[in-house]
Design a protein around this motif. Structure first.
Motif, PDB file in Angstrom:
ATOM      1  N   LEU A 141     -23.757  39.241   7.393  1.00 26.78           N
ATOM      2  CA  LEU A 141     -24.353  39.481   6.072  1.00 26.78           C
ATOM      3  C   LEU A 141     -25.640  40.305   6.214  1.00 26.78           C
ATOM      4  N   ARG A 142     -26.434  39.965   7.227  1.00 28.03           N
ATOM      5  CA  ARG A 142     -27.689  40.693   7.481  1.00 28.03           C
ATOM      6  C   ARG A 142     -27.394  42.164   7.773  1.00 28.03           C
ATOM      7  N   ARG A 143     -26.427  42.403   8.636  1.00 29.50           N
ATOM      8  CA  ARG A 143     -26.057  43.800   8.982  1.00 29.50           C
ATOM      9  C   ARG A 143     -25.664  44.570   7.729  1.00 29.50           C
ATOM     10  N   TYR A 172     -27.917  42.333  -4.569  1.00 31.64           N
ATOM     11  CA  TYR A 172     -28.421  41.595  -3.403  1.00 31.64           C
ATOM     12  C   TYR A 172     -28.929  40.195  -3.784  1.00 31.64           C
ATOM     13  N   GLU A 173     -29.831  40.128  -4.770  1.00 34.95           N
ATOM     14  CA  GLU A 173     -30.417  38.825  -5.106  1.00 34.95           C
ATOM     15  C   GLU A 173     -29.387  37.856  -5.712  1.00 34.95           C
ATOM     16  N   GLN A 222     -31.083  31.702   1.777  1.00 33.23           N
ATOM     17  CA  GLN A 222     -32.487  32.092   1.579  1.00 33.23           C
ATOM     18  C   GLN A 222     -32.738  33.431   2.265  1.00 33.23           C
ATOM     19  N   LYS A 223     -33.646  34.217   1.654  1.00 38.87           N
ATOM     20  CA  LYS A 223     -33.965  35.510   2.294  1.00 38.87           C
ATOM     21  C   LYS A 223     -34.486  35.297   3.716  1.00 38.87           C
ATOM     22  N   LEU A 242     -32.190  35.572   6.549  1.00 37.04           N
ATOM     23  CA  LEU A 242     -31.652  36.887   6.912  1.00 37.04           C
ATOM     24  C   LEU A 242     -32.602  37.681   7.790  1.00 37.04           C
ATOM     25  N   ARG A 243     -33.802  37.105   8.024  1.00 31.88           N
ATOM     26  CA  ARG A 243     -34.709  37.800   8.943  1.00 31.88           C
ATOM     27  C   ARG A 243     -34.114  37.761  10.333  1.00 31.88           C
ATOM     28  N   ARG A 244     -34.340  38.855  11.036  1.00 35.71           N
ATOM     29  CA  ARG A 244     -33.711  38.973  12.348  1.00 35.71           C
ATOM     30  C   ARG A 244     -34.287  37.931  13.306  1.00 35.71           C
TER      31      ARG A 244
END
Ligand SMILES: [Fe+2]
Ligand SMILES: [Fe+2]
Length: 277
Positions: A206-208, A247-248, A257-258, A261-263
């Motif tokens: 999802l992050r990618r 996105y939101e 939660q955002k 998705l942080r690396r």
């Protein structure tokens, strides 16, 4: 580079197949529509601004890449009954979209048969490739892309209404938008299931996808820049709309939660940093 997501368990595969059967039963009962019977083709407004026909043509081109979408997506999920059968059903629904948009371009006389043949030639001279190398990544991509596509059609319909309306085009956009919303809903449910079974692997995909999202295929056409500018100028879709309306809401629907998705550093990176100290 991303690590390959964990394989699906038999239990997960069975739950995915059940989701597909629910989707299919609802579609058969409530959502099937006829290109011939359900659009008032005799009621075309032939004096809409030309930019509207240009955008309809661009959307039709994106839908026309269907042979590439299907031929590349199905091999990724061949052993996943629910996802493979969904793609077969999805392909049937999507093939009506390009036909409905193309028929409106002809009925409204904004495009001739020759121009439509040129458009098909242009589309089929370029091959669309999968933007992500695994089925989980493609599922995340499709989820965002279906919601974004739904918004494209909803926003174009509002513009048509504001420009004096066109019963035929408004009906086409309404029918197509209902399908796109149902596609989004199905794929979003699947992402939720994958999150339940493999949260880290699904979050990585999802992050990618969120970090690199692009709408499919429009950039492959020769005059792609002009086509994308028209979509932005009419405020049908742009980066702000992507953030606030794709996105939101997708993250909210997935209960992600955002901050998730942080690396995060992979174990290998952490070891490497430890050794360097
Ligand atoms: Fe579509
Ligand atoms: Fe769709």
């Amino acid at each position: 580079m991303s690590t390959a997501p964990a394989p699906e368990s038999p239990e997960l595969l069975a739950r995915i197949y059940r989701q597909f059967r629910d989707y299919f039963d609802r579609a058969e009962k409530k959502r099937r529509w006829s290109l011939k019977e359900d659009v008032p083709w005799d009621h075309c407004n032939r004096s809409l601004p030309p930019a509207i026909a240009d955008v309809v043509e661009s959307f039709c081109a994106v839908e026309l890449y269907l042979p590439d979408y299907l031929s590349k997506l199905i091999p990724q999920v061949r052993g996943n009954h629910g996802r493979a059968w969904m793609l077969a059903n999805w392909g049937y629904e999507e093939c009506k979209h390009s036909m409905a948009l193309g028929d409106w371009l002809l009925h409204s006389r904004t495009r001739s048969d020759e121009q439509m043949a040129d458009l098909e030639g242009l589309v089929f001279s370029h091959e669309w490739d999968l933007p992500y190398d695994n089925a989980r990544g493609m599922l995340c991509y499709t989820t965002l892309q279906e919601l974004a596509t739904w918004l494209h059609y909803v926003n174009l319909r509002k513009i048509v209404e504001a420009e004096g309306g066109c019963p035929a085009l408004e009906r086409v956009l309404q029918l197509v938008a209902i399908d796109e919303r149902a596609h989004y809903d199905f794929f979003r449910r699947l992402v939720s299931l994958y999150l339940e079974y493999d949260r880290p692997g699904t979050l990585e995909q999802l992050r990618r996808v969120i970090n690199t999202f692009k709408m499919p295929a429009v950039h492959m056409l020769a005059d792609s820049r002009k086509r994308m500018e028209e979509v932005k100028e009419l405020r049908i879709f742009d980066e702000d709309i992507f953030v606030s309306q794709v996105y939101e809401p997708v993250l909210t629907a997935l209960k992600v939660q955002k901050s998730e998705l942080r690396r995060r550093k992979s174990p290998r990176e952490i070891v490497a940093v430890g050794k360097a100290r």
